[in-house]
Design a protein around this motif. Structure first.
Motif, mmCIF file in Angstrom:
data_model
loop_
_atom_site.group_PDB
_atom_site.id
_atom_site.type_symbol
_atom_site.label_atom_id
_atom_site.label_comp_id
_atom_site.label_asym_id
_atom_site.label_seq_id
_atom_site.Cartn_x
_atom_site.Cartn_y
_atom_site.Cartn_z
ATOM 1 N N SER A 1 47.441 -12.354 48.950
ATOM 2 C CA SER A 1 47.160 -11.074 48.641
ATOM 3 C C SER A 1 48.415 -10.078 48.689
ATOM 4 O O SER A 1 48.503 -9.058 48.601
ATOM 5 C CB SER A 1 46.146 -10.583 49.833
ATOM 6 N N GLY A 2 49.672 -10.924 48.776
ATOM 7 C CA GLY A 2 50.833 -9.968 48.967
ATOM 8 C C GLY A 2 51.411 -9.396 47.559
ATOM 9 O O GLY A 2 51.831 -8.481 47.380
ATOM 10 N N VAL A 3 51.421 -10.735 46.573
ATOM 11 C CA VAL A 3 51.974 -10.162 45.216
ATOM 12 C C VAL A 3 51.448 -10.820 44.191
ATOM 13 O O VAL A 3 50.577 -11.774 44.588
ATOM 14 C CB VAL A 3 53.633 -10.463 45.219
ATOM 15 N N ASP A 4 51.759 -10.440 43.190
ATOM 16 C CA ASP A 4 51.035 -11.195 42.020
ATOM 17 C C ASP A 4 51.688 -12.353 41.925
ATOM 18 O O ASP A 4 53.047 -12.592 41.822
ATOM 19 C CB ASP A 4 51.166 -10.488 40.576
ATOM 20 N N PHE A 5 51.226 -13.631 41.469
ATOM 21 C CA PHE A 5 51.799 -14.936 41.314
ATOM 22 C C PHE A 5 52.671 -14.673 39.746
ATOM 23 O O PHE A 5 54.029 -15.089 39.699
ATOM 24 C CB PHE A 5 51.116 -15.999 41.106
ATOM 25 N N THR A 6 52.118 -14.430 38.718
ATOM 26 C CA THR A 6 52.518 -14.234 37.506
ATOM 27 C C THR A 6 51.889 -13.182 36.851
ATOM 28 O O THR A 6 51.017 -12.243 37.427
ATOM 29 C CB THR A 6 52.338 -15.449 36.804
ATOM 30 N N ALA A 7 52.350 -12.649 35.741
ATOM 31 C CA ALA A 7 51.625 -11.483 35.024
ATOM 32 C C ALA A 7 50.256 -11.762 34.538
ATOM 33 O O ALA A 7 49.490 -10.884 34.401
ATOM 34 C CB ALA A 7 52.474 -11.308 33.597
ATOM 35 N N ASP A 8 49.848 -12.832 34.654
ATOM 36 C CA ASP A 8 48.242 -13.540 34.308
ATOM 37 C C ASP A 8 47.654 -13.777 35.285
ATOM 38 O O ASP A 8 46.546 -13.953 35.465
ATOM 39 C CB ASP A 8 48.432 -14.668 33.369
ATOM 40 N N PHE A 9 48.054 -13.809 36.881
ATOM 41 C CA PHE A 9 47.583 -14.486 37.953
ATOM 42 C C PHE A 9 47.857 -13.219 38.932
ATOM 43 O O PHE A 9 48.795 -13.487 39.686
ATOM 44 C CB PHE A 9 47.863 -15.474 38.339
ATOM 45 N N PRO A 10 46.951 -12.124 39.171
ATOM 46 C CA PRO A 10 47.368 -11.274 40.135
ATOM 47 C C PRO A 10 46.964 -11.498 41.480
ATOM 48 O O PRO A 10 46.200 -12.536 41.763
ATOM 49 C CB PRO A 10 46.143 -10.242 39.770
ATOM 50 N N ARG A 11 47.487 -10.805 42.367
ATOM 51 C CA ARG A 11 47.222 -10.999 43.853
ATOM 52 C C ARG A 11 45.818 -10.890 44.076
ATOM 53 O O ARG A 11 44.937 -10.276 43.284
ATOM 54 C CB ARG A 11 47.958 -10.147 44.791
ATOM 55 N N ASN A 12 44.976 -11.307 45.262
ATOM 56 C CA ASN A 12 43.757 -10.897 45.347
ATOM 57 C C ASN A 12 43.598 -9.484 46.138
ATOM 58 O O ASN A 12 44.421 -9.296 47.158
ATOM 59 C CB ASN A 12 43.118 -12.095 46.833
#
Length: 562
Positions: A48-59
């Motif tokens: 829930s901290g940061v987006d992993f990638t441009a296509d996989f956002p944080r919870n």
């Protein structure tokens, strides 16, 4: 004529690995109604901290207090922190999914790419394919790669439902094997505390209400710079409106409960994995440090800033603490899930054993939960010794499994009935501490409304965490035949970080790999950094030789925590 010693070493010959069974086979056995359903397995982690990638956002809805969220200062939890994002993506989008893919069987396993470039996409695929290449062809999964949660190719791969490890927000768009919010409850710390299962007594502290939106608050909150879209939602220290008042009030309530609690105790957040979100507090100094971690103050400062003081430079640099990061994530859409709940639990005194139980909960032919467990293993847990309680691996003695099955049979049956009563079918892991006493005492007691240790079949054991999903040690029982067939009675799986790549590591441990006493469950090489992270499993004839082999590996590697 070439000189002696200049020839390249012969390629390492890796033996074929045949698992005793696979997750796909176990799920079909556990859920007869889904025996002919084509399931896709989603085994990635989440933050829930940061987006992993441009296509996989944080919870955003399903808030996890993972190790990164807990330990990284809020000012560094920014989508502009590319190094942090890449580090997390390596672990959660490659390492963890590979580990479960190794034991998944022939089902489609969903992977999310770490980047969009053709080179990155190809590298992701090569790493996963290399890991599963040692498996017997009849047990190799179908690897399915896609950019992110919104683009899972269900129709293209004829996938009917998804079975998942941890909840990420994007799963709400797909047909699933079980309900997300029910699954959230089953994995929550408060859910376990209220379950009636034998677990240490807990004081559950729930936040009241939730913060109003920034646009309805003060001038500071309405300023765009107060909460950049690249950062976690926050409530500025200088807020003079209802948001700051709410944060100050709820923070004060939690800190007051911690101050009033006598040591020893355990502080837990609501939803985490890998040992994150847990503080063992056995001394007054540790209690002061916990208060500092929660509030963002120094250990000698027991009061959190209430947002109404002077704006000084040191306050600007001061971190918001765990509560300053966590509480603003409460919204009208997730308030019913109680993601900001925290718990103060009794500490289990002088445990005689720390086990990770793995089993599968089954259903009846009619589809109603019967709760009959299929016991897989009882492995010993390995955690960091720095006080963070982060999980780093497990070890198992195959010759003791029948004894341990009998020891934990009653406890496993109780857990299975509880999760099946909520409609869950599938893999479960339970972290259990055993004591020399069959009744509560010495700092531990039964949970509110539940049975404590000492009931028939419990064996004086407490469930300290319940993971209603695949656990990190589930590969060990499925590799029993592989290791036992080579005269290896013990095995351990753990995460490592090494300089160099897979080829160099395998060459260094050539003998162990060719003998089949060392296997790679997952591997990701960072080509830019010239380093790799991995999950390995090693086997040995007895515990002494296992410990020796593990020491040798660890002398040349570093620990990886999640």
């Amino acid at each position: 004529m070439g000189s002696l010693g200049t020839e390249a070493p012969a390629e390492v010959k890796l033996p074929t690995v045949k698992l005793d069974t696979t997750l796909t086979e176990l799920y079909r056995l556990a859920s007869p109604k889904d025996a002919h359903t084509r399931l896709g397995w989603v085994s990635c982690g989440i933050t829930s901290g940061v987006d992993f990638t441009a296509d996989f956002p944080r919870n955003v809805k399903f808030v996890y207090e993972d190790q990164t969220f807990v330990s990284i200062p809020s000012r560094k939890l920014s989508n502009g922190n590319g190094k942090l994002k890449h580090s997390l993506a390596k672990k959660h989008l490659s390492l963890i999914p590979q580990r479960d893919a190794f034991i998944s069987g022939t089902a489609p396993v969903i992977f999310f790419n770490l980047g969009r470039s053709p080179e990155q996409v190809e590298h992701d695929r090569r790493e996963a394919e290399a890991t599963i290449s040692v498996l017997d062809p009849s047990q190799r999964p179908e690897l399915v790669f896609c950019p992110g949660p919104s683009k899972i190719p269900m129709q293209e791969h004829s996938i009917n439902k998804l079975e998942y490890k941890v909840i990420f927000d994007g799963l709400e768009a797909y047909p699933l094997t079980h309900d997300l919010e029910t699954h959230w409850l089953l994995n929550s710390k408060a859910g376990l505390a209220r379950s009636g299962l034998p677990t240490p007594s807990s004081q559950i502290i729930e936040t009241e209400g939730y913060p109003p939106p920034p646009e309805s608050c003060c001038v500071v909150c309405r300023e765009p710079a107060a909460n950049p879209s690249s950062h976690l939602p926050s409530i500025p220290r200088m807020c003079t409106g209802p948001r700051g008042e709410w944060l100050a009030r709820e923070t004060h309530r939690i800190l007051a409960a911690v101050r009033a609690r006598r040591v020893p105790f355990v502080f837990k957040t609501q939803q985490a994995f890998g040992g994150a979100g847990t503080w063992l507090v056995t001394t007054q100094d540790q209690k002061e440090q916990l208060l500092a971690d929660l509030s963002g103050s120094s250990p000698t400062q027991n009061e959190v800033n209430d947002g109404k003081g002077k704006r000084e430079e040191e306050e600007e640099e001061q971190d918001s603490g765990l509560l300053g990061k966590l509480l603003p994530l409460l919204t009208p859409s997730n308030a019913h899930l109680r993601p900001t709940t925290v718990l103060l639990t009794d500490l289990v005194s002088d445990p005689t054993g720390d086990y990770g139980l793995t089993f599968v909960v089954t259903s009846s032919e009619s589809g109603t939960g019967s709760g009959e467990p299929l016991f897989l293993a009882a492995a010993e847990q390995m955690i960091t010794d720095d006080g963070s309680s982060a999980w780093i691996g497990s070890r198992i003695h195959y010759g003791r499994q029948e004894e341990l099955r009998n020891k934990f049979q009653g406890l496993v049956e109780r857990i299975a009935r509880w999760v099946a009563g909520h409609g869950y079918v599938g893999p479960v892991g339970a972290d259990v501490l055993c004591t020399s006493r069959s009744s509560s005492g010495g700092g531990s007691s039964r949970s509110p409304g539940g049975g404590g240790p000492g009931e028939e079949g419990d064996g004086g054991c407490y469930i300290v965490d319940l993971n209603v999903r695949t656990s990190g040690s589930v590969s060990l029982p499925l590799l029993r035949g592989h290791f036992m067939g080579k005269g290896l009675e013990c095995a351990s799986s753990f995460s490592i970080q090494v300089r160099g790549g897979r080829r160099e590591f395998v060459e260094k441990w050539r003998g162990a790999f060719e003998e089949g006493r060392m296997l790679i469950l997952s591997w990701y090489e960072d080509l830019e950094e010239g380093a790799s992270i991995a999950d390995v499993v090693v086997g040995a004839e007895d515990e002494e030789r296992l410990a020796e082999l593990m020491r040798e590996v660890r002398l040349n590697t570093e620990e990886v925590t999640f």
